[in-house]
Structures are given as structure tokens and as C-alpha cells.
Scaffold this motif. Sequence first.
Motif, mmCIF file in Angstrom:
data_model
loop_
_atom_site.group_PDB
_atom_site.id
_atom_site.type_symbol
_atom_site.label_atom_id
_atom_site.label_comp_id
_atom_site.label_asym_id
_atom_site.label_seq_id
_atom_site.Cartn_x
_atom_site.Cartn_y
_atom_site.Cartn_z
ATOM 1 N N ARG A 111 0.829 -1.205 0.000
ATOM 2 C CA ARG A 111 0.000 0.000 0.000
ATOM 3 C C ARG A 111 0.864 1.257 0.000
ATOM 4 N NH1 ARG A 111 -2.510 3.450 3.819
ATOM 5 N NH2 ARG A 111 -4.668 4.032 3.296
ATOM 6 N N LEU A 112 0.564 2.172 -0.914
ATOM 7 C CA LEU A 112 1.218 3.471 -0.945
ATOM 8 C C LEU A 112 0.349 4.550 -0.315
ATOM 9 C CD1 LEU A 112 2.804 3.616 -4.528
ATOM 10 C CD2 LEU A 112 4.039 3.734 -2.365
ATOM 11 N N ALA A 113 -0.942 4.481 -0.613
ATOM 12 C CA ALA A 113 -1.919 5.462 -0.142
ATOM 13 C C ALA A 113 -3.296 4.845 -0.343
ATOM 14 C CB ALA A 113 -1.776 6.770 -0.924
ATOM 15 N N PRO A 114 -4.354 5.443 0.174
ATOM 16 C CA PRO A 114 -5.697 4.904 -0.082
ATOM 17 C C PRO A 114 -5.965 4.759 -1.578
ATOM 18 C CG PRO A 114 -5.780 6.569 1.633
ATOM 19 C CD PRO A 114 -4.391 6.607 1.091
ATOM 20 N N GLY A 115 -6.274 3.527 -1.999
ATOM 21 C CA GLY A 115 -6.563 3.270 -3.400
ATOM 22 C C GLY A 115 -5.349 3.169 -4.294
ATOM 23 N N GLY A 138 -11.456 5.140 -10.322
ATOM 24 C CA GLY A 138 -11.758 6.538 -10.078
ATOM 25 C C GLY A 138 -10.712 7.309 -9.307
ATOM 26 N N ARG A 139 -9.708 6.628 -8.778
ATOM 27 C CA ARG A 139 -8.672 7.310 -8.018
ATOM 28 C C ARG A 139 -7.671 7.979 -8.968
ATOM 29 N NH1 ARG A 139 -8.962 7.908 -2.298
ATOM 30 N NH2 ARG A 139 -10.182 6.171 -1.483
ATOM 31 N N SER A 140 -6.988 8.986 -8.465
ATOM 32 C CA SER A 140 -5.983 9.673 -9.267
ATOM 33 C C SER A 140 -4.660 9.700 -8.527
ATOM 34 C CB SER A 140 -6.430 11.105 -9.580
ATOM 35 O OG SER A 140 -6.551 11.864 -8.389
ATOM 36 N N LEU A 141 -3.573 9.753 -9.285
ATOM 37 C CA LEU A 141 -2.267 9.996 -8.700
ATOM 38 C C LEU A 141 -2.121 11.484 -8.437
ATOM 39 C CD1 LEU A 141 -0.011 7.749 -10.966
ATOM 40 C CD2 LEU A 141 -0.713 7.297 -8.628
ATOM 41 N N PRO A 142 -1.319 11.875 -7.454
ATOM 42 C CA PRO A 142 -1.098 13.309 -7.229
ATOM 43 C C PRO A 142 -0.503 13.958 -8.475
ATOM 44 C CG PRO A 142 -0.262 12.007 -5.386
ATOM 45 C CD PRO A 142 -0.603 11.038 -6.462
ATOM 46 N N GLU A 143 -0.855 15.200 -8.710
ATOM 47 C CA GLU A 143 -0.310 15.918 -9.870
ATOM 48 C C GLU A 143 1.204 16.003 -9.734
ATOM 49 O OE1 GLU A 143 -1.129 20.056 -12.382
ATOM 50 O OE2 GLU A 143 -2.047 19.739 -10.406
ATOM 51 N N HIS A 144 1.894 15.740 -10.853
ATOM 52 C CA HIS A 144 3.346 15.692 -10.785
ATOM 53 C C HIS A 144 3.977 15.929 -12.148
ATOM 54 C CE1 HIS A 144 2.188 11.568 -11.945
ATOM 55 N NE2 HIS A 144 3.342 11.538 -12.592
ATOM 56 N N SER A 145 5.271 16.198 -12.115
ATOM 57 C CA SER A 145 6.100 16.226 -13.311
ATOM 58 C C SER A 145 7.234 15.231 -13.079
ATOM 59 C CB SER A 145 6.637 17.632 -13.582
ATOM 60 O OG SER A 145 7.404 18.090 -12.478
ATOM 61 N N GLU A 179 3.771 17.481 -17.318
ATOM 62 C CA GLU A 179 3.144 17.601 -16.007
ATOM 63 C C GLU A 179 1.711 17.095 -16.135
ATOM 64 O OE1 GLU A 179 1.756 21.398 -13.632
ATOM 65 O OE2 GLU A 179 3.931 21.103 -13.371
ATOM 66 N N HIS A 180 1.325 16.127 -15.308
ATOM 67 C CA HIS A 180 0.003 15.533 -15.474
ATOM 68 C C HIS A 180 -0.500 14.940 -14.167
ATOM 69 C CE1 HIS A 180 1.587 11.204 -16.397
ATOM 70 N NE2 HIS A 180 2.400 11.840 -15.595
ATOM 71 N N GLN A 181 -1.778 14.506 -14.198
ATOM 72 C CA GLN A 181 -2.417 13.860 -13.052
ATOM 73 C C GLN A 181 -3.280 12.716 -13.565
ATOM 74 O OE1 GLN A 181 -4.934 16.349 -10.617
ATOM 75 N NE2 GLN A 181 -4.692 14.999 -8.836
ATOM 76 N N PRO A 182 -2.701 11.526 -13.701
ATOM 77 C CA PRO A 182 -3.455 10.380 -14.229
ATOM 78 C C PRO A 182 -4.631 10.007 -13.320
ATOM 79 C CG PRO A 182 -1.092 9.956 -14.261
ATOM 80 C CD PRO A 182 -1.290 11.184 -13.444
ATOM 81 N N VAL A 183 -5.783 9.711 -13.950
ATOM 82 C CA VAL A 183 -6.983 9.292 -13.233
ATOM 83 C C VAL A 183 -7.396 7.921 -13.744
ATOM 84 C CG1 VAL A 183 -9.368 9.836 -12.658
ATOM 85 C CG2 VAL A 183 -7.709 11.688 -12.972
ATOM 86 N N ALA A 184 -7.537 6.941 -12.846
ATOM 87 C CA ALA A 184 -7.877 5.576 -13.239
ATOM 88 C C ALA A 184 -9.323 5.475 -13.701
ATOM 89 C CB ALA A 184 -7.634 4.616 -12.077
ATOM 90 N N ASP A 185 -9.581 4.495 -14.561
ATOM 91 C CA ASP A 185 -10.926 4.235 -15.055
ATOM 92 C C ASP A 185 -11.896 4.076 -13.871
ATOM 93 O OD1 ASP A 185 -12.609 3.118 -17.554
ATOM 94 O OD2 ASP A 185 -13.024 1.873 -15.798
ATOM 95 N N ILE A 191 -3.874 -0.913 -13.761
ATOM 96 C CA ILE A 191 -2.580 -1.459 -13.347
ATOM 97 C C ILE A 191 -1.581 -1.115 -14.451
ATOM 98 C CG2 ILE A 191 -1.214 -3.509 -12.833
ATOM 99 C CD1 ILE A 191 -3.678 -4.817 -11.709
ATOM 100 N N CYS A 192 -0.477 -0.488 -14.059
ATOM 101 C CA CYS A 192 0.529 -0.053 -15.026
ATOM 102 C C CYS A 192 1.912 -0.556 -14.630
ATOM 103 C CB CYS A 192 0.567 1.474 -15.111
ATOM 104 S SG CYS A 192 -0.926 2.237 -15.754
ATOM 105 N N LEU A 193 2.757 -0.728 -15.629
ATOM 106 C CA LEU A 193 4.177 -0.991 -15.431
ATOM 107 C C LEU A 193 4.905 0.303 -15.762
ATOM 108 C CD1 LEU A 193 6.539 -3.046 -14.983
ATOM 109 C CD2 LEU A 193 6.471 -3.449 -17.462
ATOM 110 N N ILE A 194 5.671 0.819 -14.805
ATOM 111 C CA ILE A 194 6.267 2.142 -14.956
ATOM 112 C C ILE A 194 7.780 2.071 -14.743
ATOM 113 C CG2 ILE A 194 6.283 4.525 -14.124
ATOM 114 C CD1 ILE A 194 3.460 4.090 -13.080
ATOM 115 N N ALA A 195 8.513 2.644 -15.696
ATOM 116 C CA ALA A 195 9.963 2.793 -15.580
ATOM 117 C C ALA A 195 10.296 4.274 -15.530
ATOM 118 C CB ALA A 195 10.670 2.137 -16.764
#
Length: 216
Positions: A111-115, A138-145, A179-185, A191-195
Motif C-alpha cells: 500500500r502506498l496510499a488509499p486506493g 476513479g482514483r488519481s495519482l497526485p499531480e506531478h512532473s 506535467e500531469h495527473q493520471p486518473v484511473a478508469d 494497473i501499469c508498469l512504470i519505468a
Amino acid sequence: MTIRHHPGSDSLMSCSAGSMPEAFAAVMAAHIDVCPQCRRELALMEDIGAVLFKNMSPSPMTREAPVMAVRRAEADIATSDARSKVPSAGDMPSPLRPLAGDYLDDIAWRRLAPGLMHYQFTLSKRLGDLRLVKVAPGRSLPEHSHGGSELTLVLRGSYSDKTGRYGVGDVADLDENTEHQPVADPVEGCICLIASDHKIRFKSVLARIVQPFTGM
């Protein structure tokens, strides 16, 4: 599966040349495993590279060759569309199954954060970061660059941000200017694979405070 977003030509060229860092090569191998278009482009680039290499004069190496833990798996699948693919059980990308098993649902999520859950891969060298990230519907990641490059492959569900909507098989090939803020379906989540090769630059003060504990 309809893939609408592909890696940039620079990423494909780096992959073809064998100079792509290990974490990014893992994402590329997983995408190429399911994308006929990129398999064709990569095969063409490798053919061109082989001809150019053949005509080069030999010279001694001045530094260590790049570490590419998943290049062998990538080479095995970089074939023409005429070769049929053998179906196999599991929804984990084939190049990652020796590292993480066959099923995404069997991952030892943390767990990183709720959701928001994640699973971090151990790389052969501590260069860059490779992890699976699971975001609840419906959850989103915090806005970031980003402090550098980031390569994201969607494995399940989808997400949206200001650059578009990304579904299964799609790749977001981002640089430090994004700079973006991804929002899940809202139904399936994502679920993503991120490098990545640098830490994320969060805009939120709270996200920056907890960042040392997440490693992101």
C-alpha cells in the motif's frame, strides 16, 4: 486489443541499439510482446543497425556494455507477424513472468496510499526504477512532473490525463517537460508498469512529505 499509443521513435531506436536502461527495456519488452506494429518497426531498425554495424571498423570498448536483463526475452519476441504466438495462461507480460509470476492478482502488492498499491522490481543495477502500480477505480495519482524520462505501459484497465486516454497495451512515453495527473478508469481501475530514471516531482506538499517512504 487496440493499441493507440506507442513508444516514441527515439525509444525504439535506443531499444534496437541495446542502449536502453534496464528498467525501460523491461517496459519496452512487455509492450513489444503485444504490439505487432512496434515489433515490425523494431525488427526493421535492428536490420538497419546490423548493416551499419557490419560496415564499421572495429574499435576497442571504452566503457562497460549496457546491462539489459530483459533483452533476451525481447529478442525472442521481435519477429514478423507471420510467426504465430503460442497462447499461455496468465495476464502478466511474458518477459516479466520469471520475475513476478504469471498473474497480476498474485502480486504481493504494498500500500502506498488509499486506493494506491505498488510492487517494486529489483534491478541488477541501482539505475532507475521499475514498478507495477495499481490504482483503484476513479482514483488519481497526485499531480506531478518528472525529473527525467518515464515510460508507462497499461496492463489492465485504463487511465486518462491531459495527454489522452491509455488502455491495455498503450504506452505513455514522457519526458521532464510533462506535467500531469493520471486518473484511473471509474469501473476497472488501472494497473501499469512504470519505468523512470529520476524521482517524480510532486506538486502537493503532502505527497512530497511521504515520497521518501514510497521510493517513487
